[in-house]
Design an enzyme around this catalytic site. Structure first.
Site, PDB file in Angstrom:
ATOM      1  N   GLY A 188     -33.939   8.611  -6.058  1.00  0.00           N
ATOM      2  CA  GLY A 188     -35.343   9.084  -5.997  1.00  0.00           C
ATOM      3  C   GLY A 188     -36.032   9.263  -7.349  1.00  0.00           C
ATOM      4  O   GLY A 188     -37.176   9.083  -7.329  1.00  0.00           O
ATOM      5  N   ASP A 208     -36.285  13.913  -8.311  1.00  0.00           N
ATOM      6  CA  ASP A 208     -37.575  13.360  -7.330  1.00  0.00           C
ATOM      7  C   ASP A 208     -38.193  14.660  -6.879  1.00  0.00           C
ATOM      8  O   ASP A 208     -39.426  15.298  -6.856  1.00  0.00           O
ATOM      9  CB  ASP A 208     -37.426  12.312  -6.232  1.00  0.00           C
ATOM     10  CG  ASP A 208     -36.361  12.434  -5.226  1.00  0.00           C
ATOM     11  OD1 ASP A 208     -35.689  13.587  -5.460  1.00  0.00           O
ATOM     12  OD2 ASP A 208     -36.168  11.707  -4.365  1.00  0.00           O
ATOM     13  N   ASP A 261     -35.764  20.128  -2.327  1.00  0.00           N
ATOM     14  CA  ASP A 261     -36.068  20.373  -0.889  1.00  0.00           C
ATOM     15  C   ASP A 261     -35.108  21.464  -0.402  1.00  0.00           C
ATOM     16  O   ASP A 261     -35.571  22.888  -0.963  1.00  0.00           O
ATOM     17  CB  ASP A 261     -36.119  19.354  -0.021  1.00  0.00           C
ATOM     18  CG  ASP A 261     -36.375  19.308   1.131  1.00  0.00           C
ATOM     19  OD1 ASP A 261     -37.248  20.170   1.604  1.00  0.00           O
ATOM     20  OD2 ASP A 261     -35.924  18.616   2.343  1.00  0.00           O
ATOM     21  N   PHE A 316     -42.975  15.190   5.589  1.00  0.00           N
ATOM     22  CA  PHE A 316     -42.132  14.186   4.882  1.00  0.00           C
ATOM     23  C   PHE A 316     -42.969  13.338   3.869  1.00  0.00           C
ATOM     24  O   PHE A 316     -43.768  12.464   4.561  1.00  0.00           O
ATOM     25  CB  PHE A 316     -41.247  13.300   5.666  1.00  0.00           C
ATOM     26  CG  PHE A 316     -39.856  12.739   5.140  1.00  0.00           C
ATOM     27  CD1 PHE A 316     -38.746  13.373   4.709  1.00  0.00           C
ATOM     28  CD2 PHE A 316     -40.217  11.401   4.905  1.00  0.00           C
ATOM     29  CE1 PHE A 316     -37.594  12.697   4.225  1.00  0.00           C
ATOM     30  CE2 PHE A 316     -39.152  10.745   4.187  1.00  0.00           C
ATOM     31  CZ  PHE A 316     -37.929  11.278   4.028  1.00  0.00           C
ATOM     32  N   VAL A 317     -42.638  13.054   2.743  1.00  0.00           N
ATOM     33  CA  VAL A 317     -43.396  12.222   1.870  1.00  0.00           C
ATOM     34  C   VAL A 317     -42.740  10.924   1.323  1.00  0.00           C
ATOM     35  O   VAL A 317     -41.394  10.994   1.208  1.00  0.00           O
ATOM     36  CB  VAL A 317     -43.992  12.853   0.933  1.00  0.00           C
ATOM     37  CG1 VAL A 317     -44.994  13.852   1.011  1.00  0.00           C
ATOM     38  CG2 VAL A 317     -42.958  13.442  -0.236  1.00  0.00           C
ATOM     39  N   ASP A 346     -38.225   7.600  -0.830  1.00  0.00           N
ATOM     40  CA  ASP A 346     -38.223   6.548   0.249  1.00  0.00           C
ATOM     41  C   ASP A 346     -38.176   7.326   1.577  1.00  0.00           C
ATOM     42  O   ASP A 346     -37.947   8.423   1.887  1.00  0.00           O
ATOM     43  CB  ASP A 346     -36.787   5.890  -0.040  1.00  0.00           C
ATOM     44  CG  ASP A 346     -35.612   6.529   0.246  1.00  0.00           C
ATOM     45  OD1 ASP A 346     -35.280   7.842  -0.067  1.00  0.00           O
ATOM     46  OD2 ASP A 346     -34.864   6.232   1.194  1.00  0.00           O
TER      47      ASP A 346
HETATM   48  P1  IMP Z   1     -32.393  18.612  -0.854  1.00  0.00           P
HETATM   49  O1  IMP Z   1     -30.841  18.597  -1.343  1.00  0.00           O
HETATM   50  O2  IMP Z   1     -32.412  19.192   0.507  1.00  0.00           O
HETATM   51  O3  IMP Z   1     -32.983  19.370  -1.997  1.00  0.00           O
HETATM   52  O4  IMP Z   1     -32.863  17.156  -0.979  1.00  0.00           O
HETATM   53  C1  IMP Z   1     -32.831  16.437  -2.139  1.00  0.00           C
HETATM   54  C2  IMP Z   1     -33.106  14.937  -1.803  1.00  0.00           C
HETATM   55  O5  IMP Z   1     -33.423  14.603  -0.644  1.00  0.00           O
HETATM   56  C3  IMP Z   1     -34.200  14.437  -2.581  1.00  0.00           C
HETATM   57  O6  IMP Z   1     -33.677  14.084  -4.042  1.00  0.00           O
HETATM   58  C4  IMP Z   1     -34.630  13.463  -1.840  1.00  0.00           C
HETATM   59  O7  IMP Z   1     -33.991  12.209  -2.237  1.00  0.00           O
HETATM   60  C5  IMP Z   1     -34.468  13.730  -0.409  1.00  0.00           C
HETATM   61  N1  IMP Z   1     -35.741  14.236   0.176  1.00  0.00           N
HETATM   62  C6  IMP Z   1     -36.160  15.498   0.314  1.00  0.00           C
HETATM   63  N2  IMP Z   1     -37.315  15.699   0.936  1.00  0.00           N
HETATM   64  C7  IMP Z   1     -37.812  14.192   1.045  1.00  0.00           C
HETATM   65  C8  IMP Z   1     -39.168  13.718   1.350  1.00  0.00           C
HETATM   66  O8  IMP Z   1     -40.163  14.396   1.889  1.00  0.00           O
HETATM   67  N3  IMP Z   1     -39.171  12.201   1.262  1.00  0.00           N
HETATM   68  C9  IMP Z   1     -38.260  11.627   0.851  1.00  0.00           C
HETATM   69  N4  IMP Z   1     -37.143  12.042   0.111  1.00  0.00           N
HETATM   70  C10 IMP Z   1     -36.824  13.500   0.468  1.00  0.00           C
HETATM   71 MG    MG Z   2     -32.692  12.234  -4.070  1.00  0.00          MG
END
Ligand code: IMP
Ligand code: MG
Length: 183
Positions: free
Chosen positions: A43, A99, A102, A151-152, A158
């Site tokens: 990402g 990227d 979340d 979700f973006v 992606d």
């Molecule tokens: P986390 O581990 O929940 O913080 O998520 C991190 C990973 O989830 C990011 O590096 C992204 O690859 C993916 N991700 C989280 N939200 C989105 C979104 O809105 N669009 C696309 N990928 C996302």
């Molecule tokens: Mg990622």
């Protein structure tokens, strides 16, 4: 791809301006330090490529691959490192680039892992920050845009491994998510 877009959340111009601002901050913060960047695949690729070209001094660069979302737009239950970085980071100033923060699970896992190798300093830098779904105490030092629940996709992000090459950040039409059998 254009026909799949419901709305643009961050435009190309907003990204360009923010990256210029971010690069100035990084130049200030790392000017006397050798910076080692560890980018989280896939990402962060577009963000990384644009950002590092705005930095005028040498940096060291490696990547780490973390499996997160799989094929859906819902947070995966667990995150794991599936390919480790190879660069030596002991006693180095390390900056992790991703990227989006979340739930914070990916960044927490990557930062905890890197700490084991005893970097001199460790900070993180994300293009997007979504605090509404945070499950882990993660506070990226550098953060370009705060976004809401939607979700973006685009600019590296992606949906089912598509849309990474859009030059802006957008929300897809509902039918695009449904079409892929998810949501
Ligand atoms: P986390 O581990 O929940 O913080 O998520 C991190 C990973 O989830 C990011 O590096 C992204 O690859 C993916 N991700 C989280 N939200 C989105 C979104 O809105 N669009 C696309 N990928 C996302
Ligand atoms: Mg990622």
């Amino acid at each position: 791809m254009e026909k799949d877009i419901a709305k643009i959340v961050v435009s190309e111009e907003q990204i360009r301006n923010k990256l210029t601002e971010l690069s100035k901050t990084l130049i200030h913060d790392y000017k006397d330090k050798e910076c080692t960047i560890i980018a989280v695949l896939n990402g962060s690729l577009v963000f990384l490529a644009d950002l590092i070209r705005l930095i005028p001094f040498p940096i060291r660069l490696d990547t780490i691959d973390a499996a997160t979302y799989g094929e859906s737009s819902f947070p995966a239950a667990d995150t794991k490192i599936i390919r480790q970085f190879k660069i030596d980071i002991e006693n180095k100033h390390v900056l992790v680039i991703d990227d989006i923060a979340d739930t914070g699970s990916t960044l927490k896992m990557v930062l905890d892992d890197i700490k084991k190798y005893k970097p001199k300093s460790l900070k993180s830098c994300v293009l997007l920050n979504r605090i509404s779904r945070r499950r882990h105490q993660i506070h990226p030092e550098y953060c370009c845009f705060n976004i809401g629940d939607d979700f973006v996709v685009g600019y590296g992000l992606d949906y089912n491994n598509k849309y990474r090459n859009l030059p802006f950040i957008a929300v897809l039409k509902d039918e695009c998510y449904r079409r892929e059998g998810i949501m």
